[in-house]
Design a protein around this motif. Structure first.
Motif, mmCIF file in Angstrom:
data_model
loop_
_atom_site.group_PDB
_atom_site.id
_atom_site.type_symbol
_atom_site.label_atom_id
_atom_site.label_comp_id
_atom_site.label_asym_id
_atom_site.label_seq_id
_atom_site.Cartn_x
_atom_site.Cartn_y
_atom_site.Cartn_z
ATOM 1 N N SER A 2 22.703 14.891 -86.507
ATOM 2 C CA SER A 2 23.528 15.652 -87.432
ATOM 3 C C SER A 2 24.577 14.759 -88.067
ATOM 4 C CB SER A 2 24.184 16.852 -86.748
ATOM 5 O OG SER A 2 25.199 16.461 -85.863
ATOM 6 N N ARG A 3 24.963 15.176 -89.244
ATOM 7 C CA ARG A 3 26.019 14.519 -90.008
ATOM 8 C C ARG A 3 27.021 15.612 -90.309
ATOM 9 N NH1 ARG A 3 25.384 9.758 -92.955
ATOM 10 N NH2 ARG A 3 26.953 9.432 -94.577
ATOM 11 N N ALA A 4 28.306 15.277 -90.208
ATOM 12 C CA ALA A 4 29.323 16.302 -90.413
ATOM 13 C C ALA A 4 30.501 15.756 -91.206
ATOM 14 C CB ALA A 4 29.802 16.851 -89.071
ATOM 15 N N ASP A 58 28.309 10.827 -88.007
ATOM 16 C CA ASP A 58 26.864 10.941 -87.892
ATOM 17 C C ASP A 58 26.462 10.524 -86.488
ATOM 18 O OD1 ASP A 58 24.013 10.374 -88.130
ATOM 19 O OD2 ASP A 58 24.330 10.422 -90.285
ATOM 20 N N CYS A 64 25.483 20.502 -84.536
ATOM 21 C CA CYS A 64 26.707 20.937 -85.210
ATOM 22 C C CYS A 64 27.784 21.401 -84.234
ATOM 23 C CB CYS A 64 26.373 22.018 -86.233
ATOM 24 S SG CYS A 64 25.333 21.378 -87.574
ATOM 25 N N TRP A 67 30.107 18.658 -82.674
ATOM 26 C CA TRP A 67 31.270 18.194 -83.439
ATOM 27 C C TRP A 67 32.469 19.097 -83.165
ATOM 28 C CZ3 TRP A 67 30.353 13.533 -84.468
ATOM 29 C CH2 TRP A 67 29.110 13.095 -84.912
ATOM 30 N N VAL A 95 35.471 21.451 -88.507
ATOM 31 C CA VAL A 95 34.148 21.094 -89.004
ATOM 32 C C VAL A 95 33.985 21.847 -90.325
ATOM 33 C CG1 VAL A 95 31.664 21.091 -88.567
ATOM 34 C CG2 VAL A 95 33.273 20.848 -86.640
ATOM 35 N N CYS A 98 28.134 20.616 -91.985
ATOM 36 C CA CYS A 98 27.288 19.875 -91.056
ATOM 37 C C CYS A 98 25.838 20.042 -91.480
ATOM 38 C CB CYS A 98 27.486 20.400 -89.633
ATOM 39 S SG CYS A 98 26.627 19.461 -88.372
ATOM 40 N N GLU A 100 21.793 19.020 -90.102
ATOM 41 C CA GLU A 100 20.978 18.490 -89.019
ATOM 42 C C GLU A 100 19.847 17.659 -89.601
ATOM 43 O OE1 GLU A 100 20.292 21.705 -86.217
ATOM 44 O OE2 GLU A 100 22.252 21.276 -85.382
#
Length: 181
Positions: A2-4, A58, A64, A67, A95, A98, A100
């Protein structure tokens, strides 16, 4: 994976140190860090100004919710107290967005983790630093993907002007030229 996008803020104690604790706490997952901004408090509670920034993170092992949990651990380590909604705080880690694996943005209506963040599109202190780290960012608002730049342009001029650049930086120091680091 995931990237947030994390929005971080502090207006109590050593504000800059509290923000730096997020960078340190999520290292080596930190992809990009915005400049630090000074902003008036949001939400109508009388308090000192905030320092705010956005951190792009990341990790292939994180979902998610990870984070959120990581941010809460960092808030707890900074002695964050949750007594007054929108009140003063040592550290706030939100957050905002986010995605995935595959880049699909997460959606959640869970009261603990609402994604995308339900108020991000109204907050210049989130949008301005976000554009620093992702100039082409988009955010889902009311079921439509909207460029973050357009969201920012749609905010009141006073809201945008209230987000003031500082001389502070959260980026790791670069090794001196010729050093072995």
């Amino acid at each position: 994976m995931s990237r947030a996008v994390l929005s971080i803020g502090s207006n109590l104690g050593d504000r800059l140190a509290h923000l730096r604790s997020v960078i340190d706490g999520f290292r080596p997952r930190v992809v990009a860090v915005s400049p630090v901004y000074s902003t008036a408090p949001w939400g109508g509670v009388e308090q000192e100004d905030y320092l705010n920034a956005v951190v792009l993170v990341d990790d292939p092992e994180f979902g998610c919710r990870d984070w959120l949990l990581g941010g809460r651990r960092l808030e707890q380590a900074a002695d964050r107290v949750r007594e007054v909604r929108w009140g003063a705080r040592t550290l706030d880690v939100d957050v905002i967005w986010c995605a995935e694996a595959g880049g699909t943005a997460c959606r959640s209506t869970d009261p603990e983790l609402t994604l995308p963040h339900p108020q991000a599109h109204n907050r210049a202190f989130v949008l301005i630093p976000w554009l620093d780290v992702e100039p082409d960012a988009v955010l889902e608002v009311d079921g439509s993907l909207v460029p973050v730049r357009d969201l920012l342009d749609g905010l009141d001029a006073a809201e945008r002007a209230g987000v003031r650049a500082t001389e502070f930086s959260l980026a790791p120091a670069k090794p001196a030229e010729g050093s072995l680091s």
